[in-house]
Design a protein around this motif. Structure first.
Motif, PDB file in Angstrom:
ATOM      1  N   ASN A 148      -5.130  -4.079  -8.177  1.00  0.00           N
ATOM      2  CA  ASN A 148      -4.743  -2.734  -7.777  1.00  0.00           C
ATOM      3  C   ASN A 148      -6.003  -1.924  -7.468  1.00  0.00           C
ATOM      4  O   ASN A 148      -6.945  -1.890  -8.262  1.00  0.00           O
ATOM      5  CB  ASN A 148      -3.937  -2.045  -8.882  1.00  0.00           C
ATOM      6  CG  ASN A 148      -3.267  -0.783  -8.390  1.00  0.00           C
ATOM      7  OD1 ASN A 148      -2.563  -0.798  -7.403  1.00  0.00           O
ATOM      8  ND2 ASN A 148      -3.498   0.322  -9.084  1.00  0.00           N
ATOM      9  N   ILE A 149      -6.022  -1.267  -6.294  1.00  0.00           N
ATOM     10  CA  ILE A 149      -7.150  -0.460  -5.842  1.00  0.00           C
ATOM     11  C   ILE A 149      -6.626   0.947  -5.570  1.00  0.00           C
ATOM     12  O   ILE A 149      -5.645   1.120  -4.829  1.00  0.00           O
ATOM     13  CB  ILE A 149      -7.782  -1.053  -4.573  1.00  0.00           C
ATOM     14  CG1 ILE A 149      -8.164  -2.525  -4.798  1.00  0.00           C
ATOM     15  CG2 ILE A 149      -9.002  -0.253  -4.155  1.00  0.00           C
ATOM     16  CD1 ILE A 149      -8.584  -3.233  -3.533  1.00  0.00           C
ATOM     17  N   GLU A 150      -7.281   1.957  -6.142  1.00  0.00           N
ATOM     18  CA  GLU A 150      -6.812   3.335  -6.015  1.00  0.00           C
ATOM     19  C   GLU A 150      -7.987   4.265  -5.741  1.00  0.00           C
ATOM     20  O   GLU A 150      -9.118   4.002  -6.138  1.00  0.00           O
ATOM     21  CB  GLU A 150      -6.105   3.802  -7.292  1.00  0.00           C
ATOM     22  CG  GLU A 150      -4.869   3.021  -7.657  1.00  0.00           C
ATOM     23  CD  GLU A 150      -4.295   3.504  -8.981  1.00  0.00           C
ATOM     24  OE1 GLU A 150      -3.103   3.822  -9.015  1.00  0.00           O
ATOM     25  OE2 GLU A 150      -5.061   3.565  -9.964  1.00  0.00           O
ATOM     26  N   ALA A 151      -7.679   5.373  -5.081  1.00  0.00           N
ATOM     27  CA  ALA A 151      -8.573   6.524  -4.985  1.00  0.00           C
ATOM     28  C   ALA A 151      -7.765   7.735  -5.432  1.00  0.00           C
ATOM     29  O   ALA A 151      -6.649   7.951  -4.930  1.00  0.00           O
ATOM     30  CB  ALA A 151      -9.096   6.702  -3.568  1.00  0.00           C
ATOM     31  N   THR A 154       0.842  -1.185   0.000  1.00  0.00           N
ATOM     32  CA  THR A 154       0.000   0.000   0.000  1.00  0.00           C
ATOM     33  C   THR A 154       0.881   1.240   0.000  1.00  0.00           C
ATOM     34  O   THR A 154       2.070   1.178   0.342  1.00  0.00           O
ATOM     35  CB  THR A 154      -0.931   0.012   1.229  1.00  0.00           C
ATOM     36  OG1 THR A 154      -1.809   1.136   1.154  1.00  0.00           O
ATOM     37  CG2 THR A 154      -0.135   0.109   2.510  1.00  0.00           C
ATOM     38  N   GLY A 155       0.313   2.373  -0.383  1.00  0.00           N
ATOM     39  CA  GLY A 155       1.113   3.592  -0.425  1.00  0.00           C
ATOM     40  C   GLY A 155       0.294   4.780  -0.869  1.00  0.00           C
ATOM     41  O   GLY A 155      -0.927   4.710  -1.035  1.00  0.00           O
ATOM     42  N   PHE A 156       1.000   5.875  -1.090  1.00  0.00           N
ATOM     43  CA  PHE A 156       0.332   7.102  -1.511  1.00  0.00           C
ATOM     44  C   PHE A 156       1.319   7.977  -2.259  1.00  0.00           C
ATOM     45  O   PHE A 156       2.543   7.879  -2.084  1.00  0.00           O
ATOM     46  CB  PHE A 156      -0.209   7.866  -0.293  1.00  0.00           C
ATOM     47  CG  PHE A 156       0.869   8.438   0.594  1.00  0.00           C
ATOM     48  CD1 PHE A 156       1.331   9.747   0.418  1.00  0.00           C
ATOM     49  CD2 PHE A 156       1.444   7.675   1.601  1.00  0.00           C
ATOM     50  CE1 PHE A 156       2.329  10.270   1.208  1.00  0.00           C
ATOM     51  CE2 PHE A 156       2.436   8.198   2.409  1.00  0.00           C
ATOM     52  CZ  PHE A 156       2.885   9.493   2.212  1.00  0.00           C
ATOM     53  N   THR A 157       0.820   8.840  -3.117  1.00  0.00           N
ATOM     54  CA  THR A 157       1.566   9.931  -3.739  1.00  0.00           C
ATOM     55  C   THR A 157       0.627  11.115  -3.812  1.00  0.00           C
ATOM     56  O   THR A 157      -0.591  10.944  -3.982  1.00  0.00           O
ATOM     57  CB  THR A 157       2.057   9.584  -5.156  1.00  0.00           C
ATOM     58  OG1 THR A 157       0.929   9.335  -6.001  1.00  0.00           O
ATOM     59  CG2 THR A 157       2.961   8.360  -5.140  1.00  0.00           C
ATOM     60  N   GLY A 169      -2.532  -2.919  -3.381  1.00  0.00           N
ATOM     61  CA  GLY A 169      -2.584  -3.934  -4.419  1.00  0.00           C
ATOM     62  C   GLY A 169      -1.445  -4.900  -4.298  1.00  0.00           C
ATOM     63  O   GLY A 169      -0.683  -4.891  -3.317  1.00  0.00           O
ATOM     64  N   GLY A 170      -1.329  -5.733  -5.310  1.00  0.00           N
ATOM     65  CA  GLY A 170      -0.261  -6.711  -5.285  1.00  0.00           C
ATOM     66  C   GLY A 170      -0.187  -7.487  -6.573  1.00  0.00           C
ATOM     67  O   GLY A 170      -1.048  -7.381  -7.463  1.00  0.00           O
ATOM     68  N   LEU A 196     -10.926   3.168  -8.021  1.00  0.00           N
ATOM     69  CA  LEU A 196     -10.580   2.609  -9.320  1.00  0.00           C
ATOM     70  C   LEU A 196      -9.919   1.260  -9.044  1.00  0.00           C
ATOM     71  O   LEU A 196      -8.867   1.206  -8.411  1.00  0.00           O
ATOM     72  CB  LEU A 196      -9.636   3.540 -10.081  1.00  0.00           C
ATOM     73  CG  LEU A 196      -9.089   3.001 -11.412  1.00  0.00           C
ATOM     74  CD1 LEU A 196     -10.213   2.799 -12.407  1.00  0.00           C
ATOM     75  CD2 LEU A 196      -8.036   3.945 -11.978  1.00  0.00           C
ATOM     76  N   VAL A 197     -10.537   0.190  -9.497  1.00  0.00           N
ATOM     77  CA  VAL A 197     -10.057  -1.164  -9.215  1.00  0.00           C
ATOM     78  C   VAL A 197      -9.727  -1.859 -10.537  1.00  0.00           C
ATOM     79  O   VAL A 197     -10.555  -1.866 -11.461  1.00  0.00           O
ATOM     80  CB  VAL A 197     -11.105  -1.990  -8.440  1.00  0.00           C
ATOM     81  CG1 VAL A 197     -10.557  -3.379  -8.126  1.00  0.00           C
ATOM     82  CG2 VAL A 197     -11.508  -1.266  -7.162  1.00  0.00           C
ATOM     83  N   SER A 198      -8.534  -2.418 -10.633  1.00  0.00           N
ATOM     84  CA  SER A 198      -8.121  -3.179 -11.811  1.00  0.00           C
ATOM     85  C   SER A 198      -7.613  -4.538 -11.353  1.00  0.00           C
ATOM     86  O   SER A 198      -6.850  -4.624 -10.384  1.00  0.00           O
ATOM     87  CB  SER A 198      -7.032  -2.445 -12.598  1.00  0.00           C
ATOM     88  OG  SER A 198      -7.497  -1.190 -13.055  1.00  0.00           O
ATOM     89  N   ALA A 199      -8.011  -5.590 -12.061  1.00  0.00           N
ATOM     90  CA  ALA A 199      -7.589  -6.945 -11.714  1.00  0.00           C
ATOM     91  C   ALA A 199      -7.376  -7.744 -12.986  1.00  0.00           C
ATOM     92  O   ALA A 199      -8.026  -7.491 -14.018  1.00  0.00           O
ATOM     93  CB  ALA A 199      -8.627  -7.624 -10.827  1.00  0.00           C
TER      94      ALA A 199
END
Length: 632
Positions: free
Chosen positions: A365-368, A325-328, A356-357, A389-392
């Motif tokens: 990957n899950i993002e806001a 997990t992380g942030f920018t 994500g992983g 935003l979810v991508s798999a």
């Protein structure tokens, strides 16, 4: 460096005299400014047991006085420690070593020291060095008439000067240092890795600007220590004279910070800071700045009297072998602050948090994501917020004849205060089977099916009667396609090089008119046709637009490896697209009614791993006029 008869064997010269004199001349003529009444520490010399090599043009021995003399390009070498001088005299009774004439010393750290005369004793741990100057590995400079080495770790200097700035231009000509520091007394403690100044002056361009009775900083080769970093000086039409005085704060072995007061003559002070923290399984960095402008500011509006600021950061942490997990992110108080105060020149700031992983053939990957527009006319109420935003994706292991099944999924929720809003679920599945013929033709067949479902609000769409009106409801599409990929790599080997030429073509069979105006286009606005996406099955960058119809991508690419030893090569690519659907043409050219795209390509030269020159182009499909040209 112990010196005695038992460990000081004398060897005949092993290198020609011209080579030794060239080394000495290089060291002794390095561009060091002459500064009267200054001093610096002698090099740190730890006790060593390695043998000592003494070389010179000629040797002499005075048995009555117990003196060993090396005359003419004398050199003492022990491990990585080198002493050069015109003459070196060793007194066996007192243990005193005297070096005279063009004395130059280098140690294992890369630091270089110069003097006219040095008298050293106590196994060269103490002594006096006359007309001394030095250049450290980081290009910082000291110079002195005399330096007193009082122990193997402490040196005391009187009337000394120090500067980290280069004092020579690229051609080796002397120039004034940007800033330097002079002091009546300096103490250099190598054990504590600290330089202490008493009664010191800061000088900019040799003009004194600041006096302090006490000042200290770390030695150039010290471990991390808190203290001032090198200041900087700039001028700006907006801010006037700008002086930055960064302070480094060594909080802990895994944590530090840099605090930078910035003084501007036009708009007053600014405070900037950076914080870094290394974790067991990750890290994060935070940066920011703040100011309260004085006098006339950027636009002269009353709002400019408020505080102006920015903050940015990034972080990443591994939760397990799969999850991280992380942030920018980056934010500013107003549109012009970053450019005005030289903290960036972006026109769109993006912030996101993610988790994500990736493991084997599965990724998630899950993002806001949020945005801040800094361009004229940007309205915060119309800028979208994406949450989430979810991508798999998942692909099976190779099965029959190397074939594989795969599935992709995407979920997005987009909202804004004013304008269209949408929620999307997109899935696609495929089966691909590769193959190679005996003649060397490489092919792949891939049937695939994509399904998109949208829930939308406030979308301008065409109604049943043909008029435009706002649409709220559900929209979707199904996009079946079959992909045929063909390549024919041709290889020719030469004595020390090889050439590969590979004709390539893709045929995609698909349905026409797959897009609907009830689906808002949020992520497919950036349209570009170039060598990077020539052989793509969908030239749109996102999910909101699908490239339907039957189309062909074809071209030729190759690579000439002309030097195996260095890895140097030349590569090229050129190609074009043809589309059969007149109503769904991707903007491949300036003529949207032409089913043939422009011609795109690239030419690149890679020299070893150090240099890459690339040229990318786009030519008009009919007249071959240059539509795009890029050199990098």
């Amino acid at each position: 460096m112990p010196v005695s008869v038992s460990v000081l064997p004398v060897y005949p010269r092993r290198r020609p005299l011209w080579a030794r004199l060239a080394v000495a001349a290089l060291l002794t003529t390095t561009c060091i400014p002459f500064i009267p009444a200054v001093a610096h520490a002698a090099p740190k010399l730890e006790k060593q047991t390695a043998p000592v090599l003494l070389e010179a043009d000629r040797f002499a021995y005075d048995a009555e006085k117990s003196l060993i003399m090396a005359i003419g390009g004398a050199e003492v070498v022990q491990n990585d420690y080198v002493l050069l001088a015109d003459k070196i005299i060793y007194n066996q009774k007192t243990g005193v070593v005297t070096a005279e004439g063009n004395v130059a010393v280098s140690d294992e750290t890369g630091d270089v020291y110069f003097a006219e005369r040095a008298v050293l004793e106590n196994e060269i741990k103490t002594g006096i060095i006359y007309n001394f100057s030095s250049r450290f590995a980081d290009d910082s400079l000291f110079a002195a008439n005399q330096a007193r080495r009082v122990s193997d770790t402490v040196t005391e200097l009187d009337y000394a000067v120090y500067s980290p700035c280069k004092v020579c231009d690229e051609e080796g000509n002397p120039k004034k240092p940007f800033w330097q520091m002079k002091a009546k007394h300096i103490k250099i403690d190598e054990e504590e890795q600290k330089v202490t100044y008493r009664n010191a002056w800061f000088e900019f361009f040799e003009l004194p600007v600041f006096f302090t009775p006490y000042f200290s900083h770390a030695t150039p080769d010290a471990d991390r220590k808190s203290g001032l970093l090198i200041p900087s000086y700039t001028t700006s039409s907006n801010l006037g004279t700008v002086i930055r005085m960064p302070y480094y704060w060594n909080i802990a072995p895994q944590m530090d910070a840099i605090i930078t007061p910035i003084n501007t003559t036009s708009e007053g002070p600014v405070l900037a800071a950076e914080f870094r923290h290394l974790l067991d399984k990750g890290m994060y960095n935070l940066e920011g700045s703040i100011t309260h402008p004085e006098g006339d500011s950027a636009t002269g509006t009353p709002a400019d009297e408020d505080y102006r600021w920015h903050i940015e950061g990034k972080g990443d942490y591994r939760l397990s072998n799969f999850w991280r997990t992380g942030f920018t992110g980056k934010r500013a108080s107003d549109d012009t602050y970053l450019r005005r105060y030289d903290f960036g020149n972006e026109d769109l700031l993006t912030s996101k948090v993610y988790a994500g992983g990736f493991e084997n053939r599965t990724s998630l990957n899950i993002e806001a994501i949020s945005f801040q527009g800094l361009r004229i006319g940007d309205n915060a109420d119309t800028i979208p917020l994406i949450h989430p935003l979810v991508s798999a994706s998942h692909e099976t292991a190779p099965g029959w004849n190397g074939s594989r099944f795969g599935v992709n999924g995407n979920l997005m929720a987009l909202s804004r205060e004013i304008g269209a809003q949408s929620r999307r679920v997109s899935t696609s599945g495929y089966w691909k089977m590769p193959g190679i013929t005996k003649a060397g033709h490489v092919f792949e067949v891939r049937p695939q099916l994509r399904a998109d479902l949208y829930s939308v609000e406030n979308v301008t769409a065409t109604t049943t009667g043909g008029a435009l009106d706002e649409y709220d409801g559900v929209a979707g599409r199904i996009v079946p396609e079959v992909w045929f990929d063909w390549r024919y790599p041709l290889l020719r080997r030469f004595k020390s090089s090889s050439l590969v030429i590979e004709p390539t073509a893709n045929l995609i069979l698909g349905m026409n008119n797959v897009n609907s105006d009830k689906i808002p286009n949020e992520d497919s606005l950036a349209l570009e046709f170039s060598d990077t996406n020539l052989f793509s099955d969908n030239h749109y960058t996102g999910y909101d637009l699908a490239e339907g119809g039957t189309r062909v991508n074809y071209g030729i690419r190759g690579q000439w490896d002309y030097d195996y030893a260095s890895g140097s090569n030349v590569e090229f690519l050129i190609g074009q697209n043809y589309h059969t659907d007149d109503n769904n043409l991707f903007p491949y050219s300036n003529d949207l009614n032409n089913q043939w795209s422009d011609i795109v390509g690239r030419l690149a030269w890679n020299y070893s791993n150090n240099l890459r020159l690339g040229y990318r182009f786009r030519l008009d499909q009919e007249e071959l006029d240059l539509q795009r040209s890029e050199l990098n």
